[in-house]
Design a protein around this motif. Structure first.
Motif, mmCIF file in Angstrom:
data_model
loop_
_atom_site.group_PDB
_atom_site.id
_atom_site.type_symbol
_atom_site.label_atom_id
_atom_site.label_comp_id
_atom_site.label_asym_id
_atom_site.label_seq_id
_atom_site.Cartn_x
_atom_site.Cartn_y
_atom_site.Cartn_z
ATOM 1 N N GLN A 170 70.647 1.988 -26.951
ATOM 2 C CA GLN A 170 70.368 0.350 -26.971
ATOM 3 C C GLN A 170 69.086 0.291 -27.190
ATOM 4 O OE1 GLN A 170 70.662 -2.050 -23.621
ATOM 5 N NE2 GLN A 170 71.058 -4.005 -24.915
ATOM 6 N N SER A 173 67.766 1.770 -30.922
ATOM 7 C CA SER A 173 68.210 0.815 -31.917
ATOM 8 C C SER A 173 66.881 -0.380 -31.789
ATOM 9 C CB SER A 173 69.465 0.075 -31.855
ATOM 10 O OG SER A 173 69.584 -0.517 -30.651
ATOM 11 N N SER A 177 63.799 -1.214 -34.798
ATOM 12 C CA SER A 177 63.624 -2.650 -35.341
ATOM 13 C C SER A 177 62.083 -2.937 -35.088
ATOM 14 C CB SER A 177 64.700 -3.570 -34.459
ATOM 15 O OG SER A 177 65.712 -3.002 -34.793
ATOM 16 N N HIS A 608 73.182 -7.991 -32.891
ATOM 17 C CA HIS A 608 73.366 -6.574 -32.424
ATOM 18 C C HIS A 608 74.593 -5.918 -32.335
ATOM 19 C CE1 HIS A 608 71.794 -3.146 -30.065
ATOM 20 N NE2 HIS A 608 70.666 -2.945 -30.940
#
Length: 796
Positions: A170, A173, A177, A608
């Motif tokens: 998590q 990612s 971003s 997400h």
């Protein structure tokens, strides 16, 4: 007379030596005569080569300057963030080993910032807490290098990669971003046996390589020699950071202090001490404290660097302890009231400026009471007086006229189509405008004028009660495909549709119909700011900031150890900020001009992959925009490229991008966006990611609803439709709006039938008995004004 033979003249141009030398140029004249073609080509090539050489020299000088600035004595310490890819990784031991290597000999590290004379390097080592998403995000925003730490002896079975757990995936990612800076991977816990060590190392590298960029390097990090190799390469490495981070100056606090104001104990002054990074900071500039808000600076103190790269030999280890050392102020920059930017958040509307807003609830209630009184009062008019003539007959009372939200008499034609011009209300005019370009041809006049038996008799459902009508509608809708038409709404039985949907209007074409962006604006639009040309304003603001930085007037240079004095902060928030600074990072970033003012911001967002719960429009979400944090309530909409109108979405859908619109302080793109959603007791989780798209209050977002009715009797092109409305006045009000069916027919309302809202409709094709008649209505929607904009203010 015969033809005379003419022979060709003999070419004697080069017959003799003298004739061969006539065209030649002497040596004296050769230097004065230029050959234009050859020289022009040579000149262009020489100019091109010279230009390329100049560009290479400029790039080489820029790289050398950047390298000297990054490794020089005036540059701030490099920030290394250690992030464990799984919960079983011991990040604390890794940080201790790295700090010991960079610290002077026989000296234990007393701070996370060290200055190494051996490596000619200053570094700050931060440890990301595994499981704390917000803390990991804040550290990533300021990191010059992210060092991912993996344990070769621990395997995670609940993830695709054996060395990364679910929280690590998590965070990865989220880091992508935000914009991933330079990164490396440390491999720990390798065995001492060489063969087994190489096997585990290769296995770990092959498993982790797809998760990181191609330029990411892997280092074993168990021994001092292996860390020595990394530090030597790290010192010479050219680090890359996200572009958005270099646009604004920022400081992450080494120390946060607070002083309560003697005159006003509710307010306090806080002091944030740290190294200034990225760009120069002006003392007249506004600053944003992450999670707290925007503030003005009182002054800036330039302090003596506690971790100099060229330290004197007689300094002992205790001199570097910032708790025992008295901070020495070298220079103080004070604010200039004439140049300091004003902290302006909301616009103060002028009540005499005539802002166009919706009527308030009190005004609507007053108008409704006035309308009821008018209906109760009987008017005696001469016989034969028309409604138009009656409007000119004045009453003795001073009651107000009807507002646009109230419904009118049953004889009024009601709603008007929004199609540029006013739609005709007569039967013939409506009929001609609805079907002039339909593929099945326009309706004929004789078809619409035919009478049926149902025109003069009572409908079969006239005697049903409200409960029976609700049960009948639910029974019919049980067989409908509701998932394909999520905008369907039921017309209420106790409220007239012309009043319930008074703010809605029909559109002839969603793409081409006109909608004035300044029409019927809500009261919140009087509190925001807008620009005539936002891109031009951004260009002007950035150019102005660059000029101030070049002149250096009232500016603190990059790499300076400074202390910011920030006043007018609530004492509870300041106390909370001092507590947070001991566990996590506190970041203060400079703001451009206008960035404290409220406006309407639009973000391109995508749900997400790890978030499964629904995200409803106007829910409270935490927006992380670069260094700034806000608690906002967005609405979601589609992005229509070929239209200036966009359809609102009730939920943020998975698998595709949507546009989130919010009331928030102005930000200049590019900026990344991380949307968090947390419960009352659960920690926040990543709900969506995206980026800032634009600042535009004139973006039109329309909410669509579909009113449905069901055919009762069908006669070729005509049908009697029920359950769309429940009174004949509603039918007359919505008569100008086009109707359509789920099977692809288009039509119009001709007239009401009976007293319970049934109506006669005419279509451009034969209607099926099982079809559903629909009417599309639209109204413009706006985001929800945030009640509290900052997370820490809410937490306090």
């Amino acid at each position: 007379m015969g033809r005379v033979q003419v022979n060709k003249v003999h070419k004697s141009r080069f017959s003799t030596k003298s004739s061969r030398n006539i065209h030649k140029t002497s040596l004296q004249d050769k230097s004065r005569i230029a050959k234009s073609g050859a020289n022009v080509g040579k000149g262009a090539r020489a100019a091109r080569l010279q230009h390329n050489k100049m560009v290479r020299d400029q790039k080489r000088a820029a790289v050398l300057k950047e390298k000297r600035a990054a490794c020089g004595s005036m540059s701030p310490p490099r920030v290394i963030v250690l992030f464990g890819l799984s919960a079983m990784v011991n990040v604390d031991s890794m940080a201790v080993d790295l700090l010991k290597l960079l610290s002077p000999e026989e000296t234990a590290p007393v701070s996370s910032t060290v200055s190494s004379q051996e490596y000619r390097l200053r570094a700050t080592v931060l440890k990301a807490t595994h499981g704390d998403l917000v803390s990991c995000m804040e550290m990533t925003k300021v990191a010059d290098l992210i060092a991912f730490v993996a344990s070769a002896s621990s395997l995670c079975e609940d993830s695709d990669s054996y060395y990364i757990d679910s929280f690590g995936n998590q965070c990865l990612s989220v880091f992508r971003s935000l914009g991933l800076p330079s990164s490396v991977v440390f491999i720990r816990d390798l065995p001492s046996e060489i063969k087994r060590r190489n096997e585990l190392k290769k296995m770990c590298i092959s498993s982790l390589t797809p998760e990181f960029p191609e330029e990411c390097k892997f280092y074993p990090a168990d021994t001092k020699d292996e860390l020595h190799k990394f530090v030597g390469l790290f010192r010479e490495q050219r680090l890359t950071v996200p572009h958005w981070r270099n646009q604004r100056p920022y400081i992450f606090a080494h120390k946060v202090d607070m002083v309560v104001d003697q005159d006003n104990p509710v307010k306090s002054t806080i002091y944030i001490t740290g190294y200034l990074r990225a760009r120069s900071l002006s003392v007249n500039q506004l600053v944003h404290i992450s999670g707290v808000g925007d503030f003005q600076l009182g002054k800036i103190d330039i302090l003596k660097d506690p971790y100099p790269l060229n330290a004197r030999k007689e300094h002992n280890a205790m001199d570097s302890d910032e708790n025992n050392e008295e901070e020495q102020v070298i220079r103080t920059l004070s604010t200039d009231p004439m140049k300091q930017e004003e902290l302006l958040v909301e616009n103060v509307p002028d009540p005499l400026a005539g802002e166009q807003t919706w009527p308030t609830e009190e005004e609507m209630a007053k108008a409704e009471r006035s309308q009821k009184l008018k209906k109760l009062k009987k008017r005696i008019l001469p016989q034969g007086t028309s409604e138009y003539q009656a409007a000119w007959i004045l009453d003795d009372s001073d009651e107000e006229d009807l507002t646009s939200d109230d419904y009118t008499d049953g004889n009024d034609d009601g709603m008007v189509l929004d199609e540029g011009d006013t739609a005709p209300t007569s039967d013939k005019g409506v009929k001609d405008s609805f079907f002039e370009d339909d593929e099945h041809g326009s309706l004929r006049l004789r078809d619409s004028d035919e009478e049926t038996e149902t025109d003069s008799i009572m409908m079969d459902t006239e005697d049903l009660t409200k409960e029976q009508i609700k049960e009948e509608i639910q029974r019919i809708k049980a067989h409908a495909e509701d998932e394909e038409f999520p905008d369907e709404v039921d017309t209420p039985l106790d409220v007239p549709a012309r009043k319930r949907f008074a703010r809605y209007r029909g559109l002839k074409s969603f793409r081409t119909s006109q909608w004035d962006p300044k029409e019927s604006l809500p009261p919140e639009y009087a509190r925001i700011f807008a620009f005539d040309n936002f891109k031009r304003t951004q260009k002007h603001v950035c150019a102005k900031a660059s000029d101030i930085e070049k002149t250096g007037e009232d500016c603190v240079p990059v790499g300076t150890y400074t202390r910011l004095e920030i006043k007018e902060i609530p004492s509870s928030v300041a106390s909370n900020l001092c507590t947070i600074s001991k566990k996590s990072l506190v970041v203060a970033s400079g703001l451009f001009q206008h960035e404290s003012k409220m406006s309407v911001l639009h973000f391109s967002v995508k749900k997400h992959d790890s978030y499964d719960a629904p995200i409803k429009a106007k829910e409270e979400l935490i927006f992380h925009m670069g260094f700034r944090q806000f608690v906002l309530r967005p609405i979601f909409s589609t992005d229509n490229i070929n239209s200036d109108k966009h359809k609102m979405e009730r939920y943020l859908h998975s698998g595709r991008f949507s546009v989130a619109s919010v009331y928030a302080p102005i930000c200049f793109p590019p900026l990344p966006l991380i949307v968090l959603k947390g419960g009352n007791s659960s920690p926040p989780s990543v709900a969506a990611v995206g980026s800032l798209r634009s600042v535009d209050p004139d973006r039109i977002i329309l909410k669509k609803i579909i009113l449905t009715g069901y055919p009762l009797r069908v006669s070729k092109l005509k049908a009697s439709v029920r359950y769309m409305f429940h009174c004949p006045e509603d039918v007359r009000w919505f008569k100008p709006v086009e109707v359509w069916t789920k099977c692809g027919r288009r039509g119009r309302i001709k007239e009401p039938v009976g007293t319970h809202g049934a109506m006669k409709c005419v279509f451009n094709g034969i209607l099926q008995q099982h079809d559903t008649v629909c009417m599309s209505l639209y109204k413009r929607v706006y985001p929800k004004w945030p009640e509290h904009r900052f997370p820490l203010l809410d937490a306090s």
